[in-house]
Design a protein around this motif. Structure first.
Motif, PDB file in Angstrom:
ATOM      1  N   MET A 211      17.214  -6.911 -14.716  1.00 16.36           N
ATOM      2  CA  MET A 211      16.326  -5.718 -14.344  1.00 16.36           C
ATOM      3  C   MET A 211      16.345  -5.257 -13.004  1.00 16.36           C
ATOM      4  N   MET A 212      16.304  -6.423 -11.855  1.00 15.30           N
ATOM      5  CA  MET A 212      16.172  -5.733 -10.275  1.00 15.30           C
ATOM      6  C   MET A 212      17.727  -4.782  -9.934  1.00 15.30           C
ATOM      7  N   GLN A 213      18.678  -6.184 -10.977  1.00 10.74           N
ATOM      8  CA  GLN A 213      20.164  -5.897 -10.633  1.00 10.74           C
ATOM      9  C   GLN A 213      20.584  -4.582 -11.219  1.00 10.74           C
ATOM     10  N   SER A 214      19.821  -4.453 -12.306  1.00  9.89           N
ATOM     11  CA  SER A 214      20.194  -3.209 -13.374  1.00  9.89           C
ATOM     12  C   SER A 214      19.738  -1.913 -12.163  1.00  9.89           C
ATOM     13  N   TYR A 215      18.655  -1.865 -11.520  1.00 13.38           N
ATOM     14  CA  TYR A 215      18.286  -0.937 -10.410  1.00 13.38           C
ATOM     15  C   TYR A 215      19.499  -1.258  -9.701  1.00 13.38           C
ATOM     16  N   VAL A 216      19.709  -1.573  -9.014  1.00 14.24           N
ATOM     17  CA  VAL A 216      20.821  -1.986  -8.053  1.00 14.24           C
ATOM     18  C   VAL A 216      22.145  -1.208  -8.355  1.00 14.24           C
ATOM     19  N   LEU A 217      22.208  -1.461  -9.324  1.00  9.21           N
ATOM     20  CA  LEU A 217      23.884  -0.542  -9.840  1.00  9.21           C
ATOM     21  C   LEU A 217      22.961   0.477  -9.763  1.00  9.21           C
ATOM     22  N   MET A 218      21.834   0.824 -10.558  1.00 14.62           N
ATOM     23  CA  MET A 218      22.000   2.845 -10.785  1.00 14.62           C
ATOM     24  C   MET A 218      21.807   3.468  -8.737  1.00 14.62           C
ATOM     25  N   TYR A 219      21.365   2.647  -8.698  1.00 14.84           N
ATOM     26  CA  TYR A 219      21.529   3.541  -7.141  1.00 14.84           C
ATOM     27  C   TYR A 219      22.727   3.127  -6.515  1.00 14.84           C
ATOM     28  N   GLU A 220      23.801   2.420  -6.703  1.00  7.56           N
ATOM     29  CA  GLU A 220      25.016   2.337  -6.209  1.00  7.56           C
ATOM     30  C   GLU A 220      25.893   3.351  -7.072  1.00  7.56           C
ATOM     31  N   GLN A 221      25.589   3.810  -8.115  1.00  9.84           N
ATOM     32  CA  GLN A 221      26.125   4.503  -9.139  1.00  9.84           C
ATOM     33  C   GLN A 221      25.530   6.494  -8.715  1.00  9.84           C
ATOM     34  N   SER A 222      24.688   6.536  -8.424  1.00 13.22           N
ATOM     35  CA  SER A 222      24.152   7.792  -8.354  1.00 13.22           C
ATOM     36  C   SER A 222      23.458   7.765  -6.464  1.00 13.22           C
ATOM     37  N   GLY A 223      23.461   7.019  -5.871  1.00 16.15           N
ATOM     38  CA  GLY A 223      23.111   7.278  -4.786  1.00 16.15           C
ATOM     39  C   GLY A 223      21.393   7.098  -4.232  1.00 16.15           C
ATOM     40  N   TRP A 224      20.689   6.844  -5.056  1.00 18.37           N
ATOM     41  CA  TRP A 224      19.449   6.299  -5.289  1.00 18.37           C
ATOM     42  C   TRP A 224      18.845   5.545  -6.615  1.00 18.37           C
ATOM     43  N   VAL A 225      17.694   5.029  -5.385  1.00 17.12           N
ATOM     44  CA  VAL A 225      17.253   4.215  -6.561  1.00 17.12           C
ATOM     45  C   VAL A 225      16.634   4.934  -7.341  1.00 17.12           C
ATOM     46  N   PRO A 226      15.910   4.484  -8.835  1.00 16.75           N
ATOM     47  CA  PRO A 226      15.610   5.294  -9.805  1.00 16.75           C
ATOM     48  C   PRO A 226      14.045   5.527  -9.575  1.00 16.75           C
ATOM     49  N   THR A 227      13.362   6.055 -10.006  1.00 17.60           N
ATOM     50  CA  THR A 227      12.162   6.444  -9.724  1.00 17.60           C
ATOM     51  C   THR A 227      11.768   6.295 -11.839  1.00 17.60           C
ATOM     52  N   PHE A 228      12.313   6.302 -12.041  1.00 15.49           N
ATOM     53  CA  PHE A 228      11.863   6.509 -13.812  1.00 15.49           C
ATOM     54  C   PHE A 228      12.734   6.021 -14.700  1.00 15.49           C
ATOM     55  N   PRO A 229      13.853   4.812 -14.960  1.00 17.42           N
ATOM     56  CA  PRO A 229      15.110   5.443 -15.158  1.00 17.42           C
ATOM     57  C   PRO A 229      15.105   5.795 -16.883  1.00 17.42           C
ATOM     58  N   LEU A 230      15.720   6.022 -17.098  1.00 17.16           N
ATOM     59  CA  LEU A 230      15.925   6.498 -18.285  1.00 17.16           C
ATOM     60  C   LEU A 230      17.333   6.248 -18.796  1.00 17.16           C
ATOM     61  N   VAL A 231      17.813   6.140 -20.445  1.00 14.43           N
ATOM     62  CA  VAL A 231      19.083   5.934 -20.371  1.00 14.43           C
ATOM     63  C   VAL A 231      20.258   7.334 -20.032  1.00 14.43           C
ATOM     64  N   TYR A 232      19.819   8.240 -19.647  1.00 18.65           N
ATOM     65  CA  TYR A 232      20.600   9.513 -19.340  1.00 18.65           C
ATOM     66  C   TYR A 232      20.093   9.386 -17.829  1.00 18.65           C
ATOM     67  N   GLY A 233      19.882   9.190 -17.624  1.00 17.92           N
ATOM     68  CA  GLY A 233      19.798   8.280 -15.876  1.00 17.92           C
ATOM     69  C   GLY A 233      18.157   8.987 -15.268  1.00 17.92           C
ATOM     70  N   ASP A 234      17.819   9.247 -13.993  1.00 17.00           N
ATOM     71  CA  ASP A 234      16.528   9.276 -13.632  1.00 17.00           C
ATOM     72  C   ASP A 234      15.480  10.467 -14.125  1.00 17.00           C
ATOM     73  N   HIS A 235      14.954  10.197 -14.000  1.00 18.54           N
ATOM     74  CA  HIS A 235      13.845  11.122 -14.997  1.00 18.54           C
ATOM     75  C   HIS A 235      12.612  11.426 -13.761  1.00 18.54           C
ATOM     76  N   ALA A 236      12.660  10.417 -13.307  1.00 21.80           N
ATOM     77  CA  ALA A 236      12.242  11.751 -11.978  1.00 21.80           C
ATOM     78  C   ALA A 236      10.745  12.427 -12.170  1.00 21.80           C
ATOM     79  N   CYS A 237       9.583  10.892 -12.820  1.00 20.91           N
ATOM     80  CA  CYS A 237       8.725  11.823 -13.050  1.00 20.91           C
ATOM     81  C   CYS A 237       7.468  11.145 -12.684  1.00 20.91           C
TER      82      CYS A 237
END
Length: 321
Positions: A211-237
């Motif tokens: 799961m922590m590696q998934s966060y890393v991949l989300m960061y690499e793919q979007s440019g930011w570590v997500p704050t509230f990751p959902l299937v469509y991207g960071d909900h940022a709430c």
């Protein structure tokens, strides 16, 4: 009508028993403002719909009815009405975030061996027993034990592994990726960082590492570590970067099978370059520069209109937790 449902991992089985005195219809309703797509070929039904959120993700489905529908009626609003002659109908299906073809593969892997609904239910019960029974409680009342195990059961609601056949669709760059380890999404990290992630470092340290590696991949793919990751991207709430705490907590407890340097890079970028305004993620703005210099967000005077377009219209300027 009586409806039964048995879930698998990426598949499921519906069982419909129609009243004998009524016509027998199934309505596949609209979820995405008329953008459903359906294709019925004999007893096989495939299609897709749009999962709505801050951004859009297509969800694909493939399934087989136990009997061929007698007729079909597709509306312009994305609905599909199927009429049956049989008093009982079973629909076996699987879903995918990748394609209809992948949904069919998921179907074949889970249901293609002719597994019955009862056998699929037993398989699910065995999977739950494996994780629930890893903690044996002594003492307490039956009601207290029931509360404990009910809470433990709910700990497995998220995160969700969406890997399919060594592939996964990422809502963070809208691409399909190959992977040798699971990719997890759907983490309400404003809540889960407090106890859920720490519990998993004890019960399932390798899963927590994935799961922590998934966060890393989300960061690499979007440019930011997500704050509230959902299937469509960071909900940022919500407020703050609770993923940084999860990275640190896992590391301190010996869970290190993830890209630690990249995780630190992402956490540092969020801290130095991301906005701290609530319900936002992305580059910082003037208010953040003010905060870094002065240590607080300046309040508006009573009746004063907001001047910073980054500020959420409902959440306003909030003090950081």
């Amino acid at each position: 009508m009586t409806v039964g449902f048995t879930p698998g991992e990426k598949a499921g089985i519906y069982q419909f028993a129609f009243p004998s005195t009524k016509d027998k219809y199934l309505l596949l309703d609209d979820y995405s403002n008329g953008r459903n797509e359906w294709m019925l070929k004999g007893a096989e039904l495939s299609g897709s719909t749009i999962f709505r959120g801050d951004d859009e993700v297509k969800v694909f489905v493939y399934g087989v009815f136990s009997t061929t529908p007698a007729s079909q009626d597709a509306s312009s609003k994305g609905k599909l009405v199927l009429k049956f002659d049989a008093p009982k109908v079973e629909w076996r299906y699987a879903v995918s975030f990748i394609s209809v073809e992948q949904a069919k593969k998921n179907y074949q892997q889970e249901l293609g061996n002719g597994i019955t609904a009862a056998a699929l239910a037993k398989k699910g019960e065995a999977a739950w027993a494996k994780v629930i029974n890893q903690i044996q409680v002594k003492g307490g009342t039956e009601a207290q034990k029931r509360s404990f195990y009910s809470a433990l059961y709910r700990c497995y609601e998220r995160m969700v592994n969406i890997t399919e056949d060594g592939q996964y669709y990422s809502g963070y760059d809208k691409q399909v990726h190959t992977s040798k380890r699971p990719f997890y999404v759907d983490d309400w990290s404003w809540d889960t960082y407090l106890a859920h992630h720490p519990l998993r470092t004890i019960l399932h340290p390798q899963q927590e590492a994935d799961m922590m590696q998934s966060y890393v991949l989300m960061y690499e793919q979007s440019g930011w570590v997500p704050t509230f990751p959902l299937v469509y991207g960071d909900h940022a709430c919500m407020n703050g970067f609770h993923s940084s705490i999860s990275f640190l907590d896992a590391y301190r407890k010996g869970v290190k099978d993830f890209d630690i340097e990249k995780a630190y890079e992402g956490a540092l970028k969020n801290a130095d370059k991301a906005t701290m305004l609530p319900w936002k993620n992305g580059p910082k703005g003037p208010l953040d520069d003010f905060y870094h210099k002065n240590g607080y967000f300046p309040a508006l005077a009573k009746g004063e209109q907001e001047t910073d377009k980054l500020v959420h219209s409902w959440e306003k300027r909030q003090p950081l937790p």
